[in-house]
Structure formats: structure tokens, C-alpha cells
Motif scaffolding. Structure first.
Motif: not given
Ligand SMILES: CC(C)(CO)C(=O)C(=O)O
Ligand SMILES: NC(=O)C1=CN([C@@H]2O[C@H](COP(=O)(O)OP(=O)(O)OC[C@H]3O[C@@H](n4cnc5c(N)ncnc54)[C@H](OP(=O)(O)O)[C@@H]3O)[C@@H](O)[C@H]2O)C=CC1
Length: 327
Positions: A113, A150, A199
Motif C-alpha cells: 500500500n 479474510y 482509501m
Molecule cells: C485490506 C485493507 C484494504 C484494509 O484497509 C488494507 O489495505 C490494509 O489492511 O492495509
């Protein structure tokens, strides 16, 4: 080692066997390629060596797979693909340690991410063999060496530099698809990365600050509205920086995640940044809200909600250092 990237990969190294690295490793362990996992965590290595890597699938099925797990890169041959699954704060150190693994054909892939990983990893691999992207898979670690997968979702991968061909990304997507995951190679990863960032820099950051899971956030109309406001700010910054991101797509992703967790009664559906806060580990805020603030400043866009979230999370991290000092 591979002679040509067009062939199926024969060897894969996964760096980081935490929640999501462990989930990918458990899938890839069933592929014909030789999979080696490297993780610095002794409890994880110990558990995996003793009882295999255990995964609870999203349908509740539990499986333990045998994987070769190591604490260092020593003795590992240069593989066809290296996946980075450490937290982004550890990318620099992991890349430095893994530099010797990169052979003349090795492809390096990240679906971590946040933003900016390509810049770090381009220090160890040429641009045409650097694959970046995002994954909508969701996982938590229940105990060391036991992951809960999950949420199932798609993984999008593409070349770090737009001018590079899709060849390396296709190799990565093919190996993930043949391992039972869902992946696609695309040259539009910038939009996908921004969409996921929009997000994470909202829901994950608010979750980390409140210590509420996605379910807890969704159950609170005030917090859910706050997250939606942050998403709108994030999307404005993304658009100002030249990406195409749709507010409704981001909100839809979050709503589906919440609905899925709620429907299946999943208790372990926590954002990985919340798990960092619970364990008092450095968070990925620099690659989340920090990255948005940098882009906002570059393009003269207002990002005051991100500035607040960033300062609060940094303050929280500082408070752990103060606690540790006074203990
Ligand atoms: C699975 C998800 C979308 C949950 O926010 C995620 O990207 C994370 O945990 O870092
Ligand atoms: N969890 C999820 O659902 C998702 C996570 N992501 C992203 O994927 C990345 C990984 O997340 P996640 O799996 O949750 O993280 P975890 O913290 O669960 O796992 C990371 C693992 O890497 C280990 N590690 C740290 N430094 C090194 C190193 N230099 N070499 C080898 N291993 C190392 C850590 O050990 P130690 O704990 O001892 O530091 C830990 O076991 C993050 O960028 C996250 O945002 C993306 C999509 C979904």
C-alpha cells in the motif's frame, strides 16, 4: 534461474511473511515454482518451520503448507521473481539486504500500500524489471505463522515506468493467477495505486487513530462520514497530480469491505495500520497521508484533513517513544 522472462518462473522469493506476504506465500507454495520466504521475525520463522504456514481462507477452510523460510538471504540463488511484502518503512533496509538476489533476469514486484516504493526499489533493479501495483486482498495475522485471508480481491500490476513493456507484469500476473489468486497486468497502475491510497489514507488512518476495525468505523456514522470527506480530499489531490480516480469507486471499495466483514462476522478484519498501532510499530503514514501531503503541496491543493491525520499519527508514534523512555 530463468533464461527468459517469457517462461514460467522457476523460483520466487517473498520478502516478508506477515499478514499479506504470508497469504501470497501460502498460495504460491502450491505453484510449481520453488518458493523461498525471508522474514526477520523469529516467532514467525519458528512457527512456520515447526508446523508450516497456516492460512484460514475466506471461506473458513484452514490449510497448512510447507514453505522454505529463512532469516536472511544467504545461500538463496538469484530467483525469477522477488516480491516485497515488508511494511514500507522497511523497504530501504530490505532492498539493501536483497540487492545481491537480483540477477540479470530477476523481476521485482511490489503491491504494498501507499506510494513511492518504485523509487526505492529502482535502486536494485532496472526499470523494465520493476513491477508495481496494488492488491485488494485483505489479511490479518492471527498468531505468528497463521494468517487469516479474510477478504478476497484482485491484484493489479504494471510496469513502474509507463514506457516499459508489460512483459514483466504479465509474468507476475500469470504466476499469481496460476496460484489461485486473481491478478491482471495493466499499464494503468498509477490510477489503481491512487485509488487504493485514497482509501487507505482515509479508513486505515482513522482506524489506526481510533483503534476501531473497519466494522467499528462503519458502525459509526460520524467516523464513516469523516472517512468519506478524507476520500474526497484524497481524490482531489490525485486528480490534481494527473491521475484518474473516481470518488464513488473508492467509497464503493470501502463499503464492500465493510459489508463483507459484517456479513461474514469476521473479527480479524483490521487494517494493517491498526495492527501496527496495536503493536506500537512505526506505521506507514509517510507512504499514506504523507505521500498525499507531498503531492498536494506540489500541486497547490488544500489537504487539511490529511495534515491533521498525519500530525496525529506522528504524535501517536512519538508518544510510544516517550512511554518507552519513561518506563
Ligand atoms: C485490506 C485493507 C484494504 C484494509 O484497509 C488494507 O489495505 C490494509 O489492511 O492495509
Ligand atoms: N494486510 C493486508 O491486508 C494488506 C497489506 N498490504 C500492504 O502490504 C505490506 C505488508 O503488510 P502486512 O503483511 O500487513 O505487514 P506485516 O507487518 O504483517 O508483515 C511484514 C513482515 O515483514 C517482516 N520484515 C520487516 N523487515 C523485514 C526485512 N528487512 N526482511 C524480511 N522481513 C522483514 C516483519 O517482521 P517484524 O514484524 O519483525 O518487523 C513482518 O513479519 C504493507 O505495505 C501493507 O500496507 C496491502 C494490502 C493488504
Amino acid at each position: 534461474m530463468n533464461e527468459s522472462t517469457a517462461e514460467s518462473p522457476k523460483s520466487i522469493v517473498i520478502i516478508g511473511c506477515g499478514a499479506i506476504g504470508g497469504t501470497f506465500a501460502a498460495h504460491l507454495a502450491n505453484s510449481p515454482a520453488k518458493v523461498t520466504v525471508v522474514d526477520l521475525s523469529e516467532p514467525i520463522r519458528h512457527a512456520v518451520m515447526a508446523s508450516g504456514l497456516t492460512i484460514t481462507h475466506s471461506d473458513g477452510r484452514e490449510e497448512s503448507v510447507s514453505v522454505d523460510i529463512r532469516g536472511s538471504f544467504e545461500g538463496i540463488e538469484q530467483p525469477d521473481i522477488v516480491f516485497f511484502f515488508v511494511k514500507t518503512v522497511h523497504n530501504q533496509a530490505a532492498a539493501r539486504d536483497a540487492a545481491g538476489l537480483i540477477g540479470p533476469h530477476t523481476v521485482v514486484a511490489t503491491v504494498q500500500n501507499g506510494m513511492g516504493h518504485g523509487d526505492v526499489l529502482s535502486g536494485i533493479v532496472p526499470a523494465d524489471r520493476l513491477v508495481v501495483g496494488v492488491t485488494s486482498e485483505g489479511a490479518n495475522m492471527l498468531t505468528p505463522g497463521h494468517v487469516s485471508h479474510y477478504a478476497k480481491g484482485a491484484t493489479k500490476v504494471g510496469p513502474w515506468r509507463k514506457e516499459s513493456s508489460l512483459e514483466s507484469a504479465e509474468l507476475v500476473a500469470d504466476v499469481l493467477n496460476s496460484a489461485g489468486l486473481t491478478a491482471v497486468a495493466t499499464d494503468a497502475t498509477e490510477n489503481a495505486i491512487w485509488t487504493k491510497l485514497a482509501m487507505n489514507a482515509a479508513y486505515s488512518s482513522v482506524s489506526a487513530l481510533t483503534r476501531l476495525s473497519m466494522e467499528g468505523l462503519g458502525d459509526s456514522p460520524e467516523l464513516w462520514r469523516l472517512c468519506e470527506d478524507v476520500v474526497r480530499e484524497n481524490v482531489a489531490v490525485a486528480i490534481a497530480s494527473g491521475a484518474f480516480v473516481d470518488v464513488d469507486e473508492v467509497l464503493g471499495m470501502a463499503n464492500r469491505l465493510y459489508a463483507g466483514i459484517k456479513k461474514d462476522g469476521i473479527i480479524a478484519g483490521k487494517a494493517s495500520m491498526l495492527l501496527d498501532v496495536e503493536a506500537r510499530r512505526p506505521t506507514e503514514v509517510d507512504a499514506f497521508n504523507g505521500a498525499i501531503l507531498r503531492e498536494a503541496a506540489r500541486n497547490g491543493v488544500d489537504a487539511r484533513l490529511n495534515a491533521i491525520l498525519f500530525a496525529l499519527i506522528k504524535g501517536l508514534e512519538d508518544s510510544w517513544r516517550i512511554d518507552a523512555g519513561s518506563a
